[in-house]
Motif scaffolding. Structure first.
Motif, PDB file in Angstrom:
ATOM      1  N   THR A  32      41.685 -42.411  94.787  1.00 40.70           N
ATOM      2  CA  THR A  32      40.786 -41.478  95.230  1.00 40.70           C
ATOM      3  C   THR A  32      41.275 -39.942  95.395  1.00 40.70           C
ATOM      4  O   THR A  32      42.188 -39.685  95.851  1.00 40.70           O
ATOM      5  N   ILE A  33      40.554 -39.199  94.826  1.00 40.67           N
ATOM      6  CA  ILE A  33      40.921 -37.719  94.661  1.00 40.67           C
ATOM      7  C   ILE A  33      39.986 -36.666  95.430  1.00 40.67           C
ATOM      8  O   ILE A  33      38.778 -37.320  94.748  1.00 40.67           O
ATOM      9  N   TYR A  34      40.177 -36.077  96.073  1.00 43.06           N
ATOM     10  CA  TYR A  34      39.154 -35.098  96.748  1.00 43.06           C
ATOM     11  C   TYR A  34      39.381 -33.881  96.249  1.00 43.06           C
ATOM     12  O   TYR A  34      40.408 -33.244  96.260  1.00 43.06           O
ATOM     13  N   LEU A  35      38.601 -33.248  95.719  1.00 42.24           N
ATOM     14  CA  LEU A  35      38.487 -31.801  95.173  1.00 42.24           C
ATOM     15  C   LEU A  35      37.733 -30.799  96.119  1.00 42.24           C
ATOM     16  O   LEU A  35      36.524 -30.831  95.817  1.00 42.24           O
ATOM     17  N   VAL A  36      38.279 -29.937  96.667  1.00 46.75           N
ATOM     18  CA  VAL A  36      37.294 -28.943  97.317  1.00 46.75           C
ATOM     19  C   VAL A  36      37.405 -27.510  96.337  1.00 46.75           C
ATOM     20  O   VAL A  36      38.696 -27.019  96.324  1.00 46.75           O
TER      21      VAL A  36
ATOM     22  N   ASP B  47      28.125 -25.414  97.407  1.00 49.50           N
ATOM     23  CA  ASP B  47      27.347 -23.898  97.903  1.00 49.50           C
ATOM     24  C   ASP B  47      27.726 -24.013  99.421  1.00 49.50           C
ATOM     25  O   ASP B  47      26.999 -23.171 100.117  1.00 49.50           O
ATOM     26  N   TYR B  48      28.772 -24.557  99.869  1.00 46.52           N
ATOM     27  CA  TYR B  48      29.197 -24.262 101.402  1.00 46.52           C
ATOM     28  C   TYR B  48      30.076 -23.117 101.424  1.00 46.52           C
ATOM     29  O   TYR B  48      30.952 -22.634 100.791  1.00 46.52           O
ATOM     30  N   ALA B  49      29.680 -22.361 102.269  1.00 57.65           N
ATOM     31  CA  ALA B  49      30.300 -20.934 102.653  1.00 57.65           C
ATOM     32  C   ALA B  49      31.764 -21.121 102.804  1.00 57.65           C
ATOM     33  O   ALA B  49      32.240 -21.976 103.637  1.00 57.65           O
TER      34      ALA B  49
ATOM     35  N   MET C 279      32.443 -29.977  97.081  1.00 65.07           N
ATOM     36  CA  MET C 279      33.432 -31.304  97.175  1.00 65.07           C
ATOM     37  C   MET C 279      32.970 -32.027  96.137  1.00 65.07           C
ATOM     38  O   MET C 279      32.107 -32.362  95.890  1.00 65.07           O
ATOM     39  N   ILE C 280      34.170 -32.443  95.148  1.00 62.98           N
ATOM     40  CA  ILE C 280      33.893 -33.483  94.085  1.00 62.98           C
ATOM     41  C   ILE C 280      35.006 -34.704  94.515  1.00 62.98           C
ATOM     42  O   ILE C 280      36.164 -34.412  95.031  1.00 62.98           O
ATOM     43  N   ILE C 281      34.338 -36.015  94.473  1.00 67.93           N
ATOM     44  CA  ILE C 281      35.184 -37.139  95.106  1.00 67.93           C
ATOM     45  C   ILE C 281      35.251 -37.864  93.867  1.00 67.93           C
ATOM     46  O   ILE C 281      34.246 -38.278  93.214  1.00 67.93           O
TER      47      ILE C 281
END
Length: 161
Positions: free
Chosen positions: A103-107, A159-161, A139-141
């Motif tokens: 699993t890769i978490y991309l912010v 669209d999180y600030a 965030m993309i998982i």
């Protein structure tokens, strides 16, 4: 579970044999790993919420900074990636654990600032593309169960600030 002599229980300093015994007990009651395979014995007593969170859920974070072009995500450097898109980007992935769910978490900041080509064959849960904007964070998982051939993706937030 290892038996450890605690100074607080004795109300005195530990003796050398007690300290040596603590190290021996810790050494004998640990879970060993060789090439990613557990070689010790893990019991239910060894599992707590704290050690699960600390060892499994919390991963290393790698900050790729401003990115464009072909960008490799080396999962051995961290499974959580932060970056800012400044142009068209092609993601590749290396360092996956063979035969495991990876699993890769991309912010991603500015996810709409350029086109993105995701690694392998990536399918998002929406069946189409993700929502993008030129500003804000998303965030993309990404999960892969076949060593990076295909990825299942979800846009967790945008669209999180």
């Amino acid at each position: 579970m290892a038996t450890i002599v605690l100074r607080g229980e004795k109300l005195a300093a530990l003796t050398v044999p007690e300290m040596d015994g603590n190290f021996t007990n810790l050494n004998n009651d640990k879970l060993e790993a060789a090439n990613g395979t557990a070689t010790g014995t893990l019991t239910a007593d060894d599992i707590t919420a704290d050690n699960l969170v600390d060892t499994i859920i919390r991963g290393k974070v790698q900050d790729l900074g401003n990115i464009r072009g072909t960008v490799n995500i080396d999962t051995t450097a961290g499974d959580t990636v932060t970056c800012t898109i400044v142009g068209n980007t092609v993601f590749t992935v290396s360092g996956l654990v063979t035969g495991s769910v990876n699993t890769i978490y991309l912010v991603i900041q500015n996810i709409g600032a350029g086109s993105i080509t995701w690694p392998g064959v990536t399918t998002f849960n929406t069946g189409g593309s993700i929502a993008t904007s030129p500003t804000g964070k998303s965030m993309i998982i990404l999960d892969t169960v076949d060593d990076g051939v295909t990825y299942m993706g979800v846009q967790s937030w945008r669209d999180y600030a």
